[in-house]
Motif scaffolding. Structure first.
Motif, PDB file in Angstrom:
ATOM      1  N   PHE A   1       0.810   6.855  -6.650  1.00 24.78           N
ATOM      2  CA  PHE A   1       0.080   7.355  -7.270  1.00 24.78           C
ATOM      3  C   PHE A   1      -1.759   6.756  -7.449  1.00 24.78           C
ATOM      4  O   PHE A   1      -1.760   6.309  -9.022  1.00 24.78           O
ATOM      5  CB  PHE A   1      -0.239   8.666  -7.418  1.00 24.78           C
ATOM      6  CG  PHE A   1       0.142   9.768  -7.157  1.00 24.78           C
ATOM      7  CD1 PHE A   1      -0.360  10.797  -6.429  1.00 24.78           C
ATOM      8  CD2 PHE A   1       1.911  10.204  -7.339  1.00 24.78           C
ATOM      9  CE1 PHE A   1      -0.010  11.789  -6.163  1.00 24.78           C
ATOM     10  CE2 PHE A   1       1.878  11.379  -6.888  1.00 24.78           C
ATOM     11  CZ  PHE A   1       1.653  11.572  -6.307  1.00 24.78           C
TER      12      PHE A   1
ATOM     13  N   LEU B   1      -3.719   4.101  -5.951  1.00 24.09           N
ATOM     14  CA  LEU B   1      -4.139   3.993  -4.638  1.00 24.09           C
ATOM     15  C   LEU B   1      -6.087   3.400  -5.876  1.00 24.09           C
ATOM     16  O   LEU B   1      -6.431   3.409  -6.504  1.00 24.09           O
ATOM     17  CB  LEU B   1      -4.427   4.243  -3.943  1.00 24.09           C
ATOM     18  CG  LEU B   1      -3.970   4.899  -3.299  1.00 24.09           C
ATOM     19  CD1 LEU B   1      -4.049   6.424  -2.301  1.00 24.09           C
ATOM     20  CD2 LEU B   1      -3.597   3.656  -2.178  1.00 24.09           C
TER      21      LEU B   1
ATOM     22  N   SER C   1      -6.034   9.190   3.751  1.00 21.99           N
ATOM     23  CA  SER C   1      -4.981  10.035   2.675  1.00 21.99           C
ATOM     24  C   SER C   1      -4.172   9.423   2.603  1.00 21.99           C
ATOM     25  O   SER C   1      -3.063   8.753   4.067  1.00 21.99           O
ATOM     26  CB  SER C   1      -5.514  11.498   3.774  1.00 21.99           C
ATOM     27  OG  SER C   1      -5.429  11.297   4.906  1.00 21.99           O
ATOM     28  N   SER C   2      -2.968  10.051   1.785  1.00 21.29           N
ATOM     29  CA  SER C   2      -1.884   9.098   2.371  1.00 21.29           C
ATOM     30  C   SER C   2      -1.341   9.170   3.243  1.00 21.29           C
ATOM     31  O   SER C   2      -0.268   8.779   3.969  1.00 21.29           O
ATOM     32  CB  SER C   2      -0.592   9.509   1.296  1.00 21.29           C
ATOM     33  OG  SER C   2       0.556   9.658   1.711  1.00 21.29           O
TER      34      SER C   2
ATOM     35  N   THR D   1       0.761  -1.088   0.183  1.00 21.83           N
ATOM     36  CA  THR D   1       0.024  -0.359  -0.118  1.00 21.83           C
ATOM     37  C   THR D   1       0.797   1.352   0.156  1.00 21.83           C
ATOM     38  O   THR D   1       0.884   1.933  -0.725  1.00 21.83           O
ATOM     39  CB  THR D   1      -1.256  -0.306   1.046  1.00 21.83           C
ATOM     40  OG1 THR D   1      -1.541  -1.487   0.836  1.00 21.83           O
ATOM     41  CG2 THR D   1      -2.112   1.182   1.375  1.00 21.83           C
TER      42      THR D   1
ATOM     43  N   PHE E   1      -2.289   7.193   6.256  1.00 25.74           N
ATOM     44  CA  PHE E   1      -2.303   5.600   5.823  1.00 25.74           C
ATOM     45  C   PHE E   1      -0.648   6.282   6.793  1.00 25.74           C
ATOM     46  O   PHE E   1      -0.776   4.605   7.302  1.00 25.74           O
ATOM     47  CB  PHE E   1      -1.495   6.140   4.999  1.00 25.74           C
ATOM     48  CG  PHE E   1      -0.929   4.216   4.596  1.00 25.74           C
ATOM     49  CD1 PHE E   1      -1.820   3.124   4.926  1.00 25.74           C
ATOM     50  CD2 PHE E   1       0.336   4.535   3.877  1.00 25.74           C
ATOM     51  CE1 PHE E   1      -0.683   2.359   4.700  1.00 25.74           C
ATOM     52  CE2 PHE E   1       1.210   3.467   3.625  1.00 25.74           C
ATOM     53  CZ  PHE E   1       0.774   2.445   3.420  1.00 25.74           C
ATOM     54  N   LYS E   2       0.147   7.192   6.671  1.00 23.21           N
ATOM     55  CA  LYS E   2       1.492   7.166   7.236  1.00 23.21           C
ATOM     56  C   LYS E   2       1.548   6.948   8.649  1.00 23.21           C
ATOM     57  O   LYS E   2       2.240   6.620   9.427  1.00 23.21           O
ATOM     58  CB  LYS E   2       2.410   8.125   6.777  1.00 23.21           C
ATOM     59  CG  LYS E   2       2.488   7.825   5.519  1.00 23.21           C
ATOM     60  CD  LYS E   2       3.122   9.037   4.539  1.00 23.21           C
ATOM     61  CE  LYS E   2       3.804   8.703   2.886  1.00 23.21           C
ATOM     62  NZ  LYS E   2       4.469   9.958   2.476  1.00 23.21           N
TER      63      LYS E   2
ATOM     64  N   ASP F   1      -8.744   1.188  -1.149  1.00 18.00           N
ATOM     65  CA  ASP F   1      -7.550   2.180  -0.266  1.00 18.00           C
ATOM     66  C   ASP F   1      -7.822   2.354   0.783  1.00 18.00           C
ATOM     67  O   ASP F   1      -7.416   2.941   1.248  1.00 18.00           O
ATOM     68  CB  ASP F   1      -6.480   2.004  -1.493  1.00 18.00           C
ATOM     69  CG  ASP F   1      -5.507   0.489  -1.808  1.00 18.00           C
ATOM     70  OD1 ASP F   1      -5.801  -0.624  -1.272  1.00 18.00           O
ATOM     71  OD2 ASP F   1      -4.682   0.524  -3.402  1.00 18.00           O
ATOM     72  N   LYS F   2      -8.334   3.374  -0.242  1.00 19.42           N
ATOM     73  CA  LYS F   2      -8.640   5.119  -0.610  1.00 19.42           C
ATOM     74  C   LYS F   2     -10.023   5.170   1.321  1.00 19.42           C
ATOM     75  O   LYS F   2      -9.622   5.641   2.062  1.00 19.42           O
ATOM     76  CB  LYS F   2      -9.045   5.473  -0.840  1.00 19.42           C
ATOM     77  CG  LYS F   2      -8.633   6.090  -1.920  1.00 19.42           C
ATOM     78  CD  LYS F   2      -8.701   7.194  -3.093  1.00 19.42           C
ATOM     79  CE  LYS F   2      -8.074   7.552  -4.704  1.00 19.42           C
ATOM     80  NZ  LYS F   2      -8.600   8.174  -5.410  1.00 19.42           N
TER      81      LYS F   2
ATOM     82  N   LYS G   1       1.579   1.667  -2.840  1.00 21.51           N
ATOM     83  CA  LYS G   1       0.722   2.896  -4.057  1.00 21.51           C
ATOM     84  C   LYS G   1       0.521   4.144  -3.878  1.00 21.51           C
ATOM     85  O   LYS G   1       0.102   4.722  -4.591  1.00 21.51           O
ATOM     86  CB  LYS G   1      -0.409   1.212  -4.012  1.00 21.51           C
ATOM     87  CG  LYS G   1      -0.574   0.338  -4.581  1.00 21.51           C
ATOM     88  CD  LYS G   1      -1.410  -0.986  -4.245  1.00 21.51           C
ATOM     89  CE  LYS G   1      -2.586  -1.039  -4.367  1.00 21.51           C
ATOM     90  NZ  LYS G   1      -3.542  -1.862  -3.752  1.00 21.51           N
ATOM     91  N   TYR G   2       0.856   4.128  -2.493  1.00 18.68           N
ATOM     92  CA  TYR G   2       0.561   5.474  -2.714  1.00 18.68           C
ATOM     93  C   TYR G   2       1.738   6.616  -2.862  1.00 18.68           C
ATOM     94  O   TYR G   2       1.437   7.879  -3.906  1.00 18.68           O
ATOM     95  CB  TYR G   2       0.518   6.201  -0.648  1.00 18.68           C
ATOM     96  CG  TYR G   2      -0.796   5.839  -0.171  1.00 18.68           C
ATOM     97  CD1 TYR G   2      -1.478   7.352  -0.099  1.00 18.68           C
ATOM     98  CD2 TYR G   2      -0.875   4.669   0.980  1.00 18.68           C
ATOM     99  CE1 TYR G   2      -2.770   6.934   0.437  1.00 18.68           C
ATOM    100  CE2 TYR G   2      -2.702   4.364   0.985  1.00 18.68           C
ATOM    101  CZ  TYR G   2      -3.368   5.763   1.538  1.00 18.68           C
ATOM    102  OH  TYR G   2      -4.723   6.107   1.822  1.00 18.68           O
TER     103      TYR G   2
END
Length: 223
Positions: free
Chosen positions: A194, A196, A206-207, A187, A210-211, A200-201, A190-191
């Motif tokens: 770009f 996604l 958001s990125s 994932t 996720f982080k 996933d979203k 994929k983030y």
């Protein structure tokens, strides 16, 4: 006797037809008991009225197999609960990730993977040589991974300390952990690219989210 368990999971196809190919190794020093962590995880599921389904990332996100018919909100809560379990677990991991179009077919993939694993072992040779026995758990799903594991560990370490164990994600929590970490690292790619999907979203946001909520906590366990 000091023993090291290594649980292995992969993402992608050995024919290199997918965008990425990932192999994740999860390391557990068997002197560190895990039963209390497993019990705490089961109790957390009970308190949240969540089913204790063996974690399997792709079916969870797509509502397939054991997760068929389960509400998306419950599946998301299962993901969050398992992420918290992994965060607290005293294990380490290593990721090998490749963009398939830069590698080629199965033979090239195996050569690249072998090189990566051997270099990693030699970079951490003191760590591995501190164990009397190394047990590798893999379901044998892809011949490329099986051959790479045998070739590298038997080359870099004494072959008489290597024990191979057939496994599956239903039987071992740490196999599920390897699957989870493989999914998190895929994932992240994929983030970054770009790439996604809507699924996933929906699960990760958001990125930045996720982080913060997943990637940073997972990578704190990198070896």
């Amino acid at each position: 006797m000091r023993e090291l368990s290594i649980f292995v999971d992969e993402s992608g196809t050995q024919e290199a037809t997918s965008e990425y190919y990932l192999v994740t190794l999860v390391f557990h020093d068997q002197r560190v008991a895990l039963a209390s962590y497993f019990d705490a995880y089961r109790e957390s599921l009970r308190l949240r009225n969540l089913p204790d389904i063996p974690f399997h990332a792709t079916p969870l996100m797509r509502a397939n197999d054991d997760y068929s018919g389960i509400d998306p909100g419950i599946r998301h809560r299962l993901m969050v609960s398992f992420a918290a379990f992994v965060r607290d677990l005293p294990v380490r991991y290593k990721l090998f990730a490749y963009r398939c179009r830069s590698i080629g077919g199965p033979q090239q993939l195996m050569t690249t993977l072998k090189r990566g694993i051997v270099n990693f072992i030699f970079d951490h040779l003191d760590y591995f040589q501190g164990f009397d026995r190394v047990k590798i758990y893999y379901d044998g799903g892809q011949a490329v991974v099986t051959k790479a594991l045998h070739g590298t560990f038997e080359y870099a370490l004494s072959s008489n300390v290597i024990v191979y164990k057939a496994t599956d994600f239903h039987s071992y929590r740490l196999a599920q952990v390897a699957d989870y970490l493989c999914m998190i690292e895929l994932t992240a790619l994929k983030y970054a690219g770009f790439e996604l999907t809507s699924t996933d979203k929906r699960f990760f946001g958001s990125s930045r989210d996720f982080k913060k909520n997943y990637l940073k906590k997972a990578r704190a366990k990198l070896l």
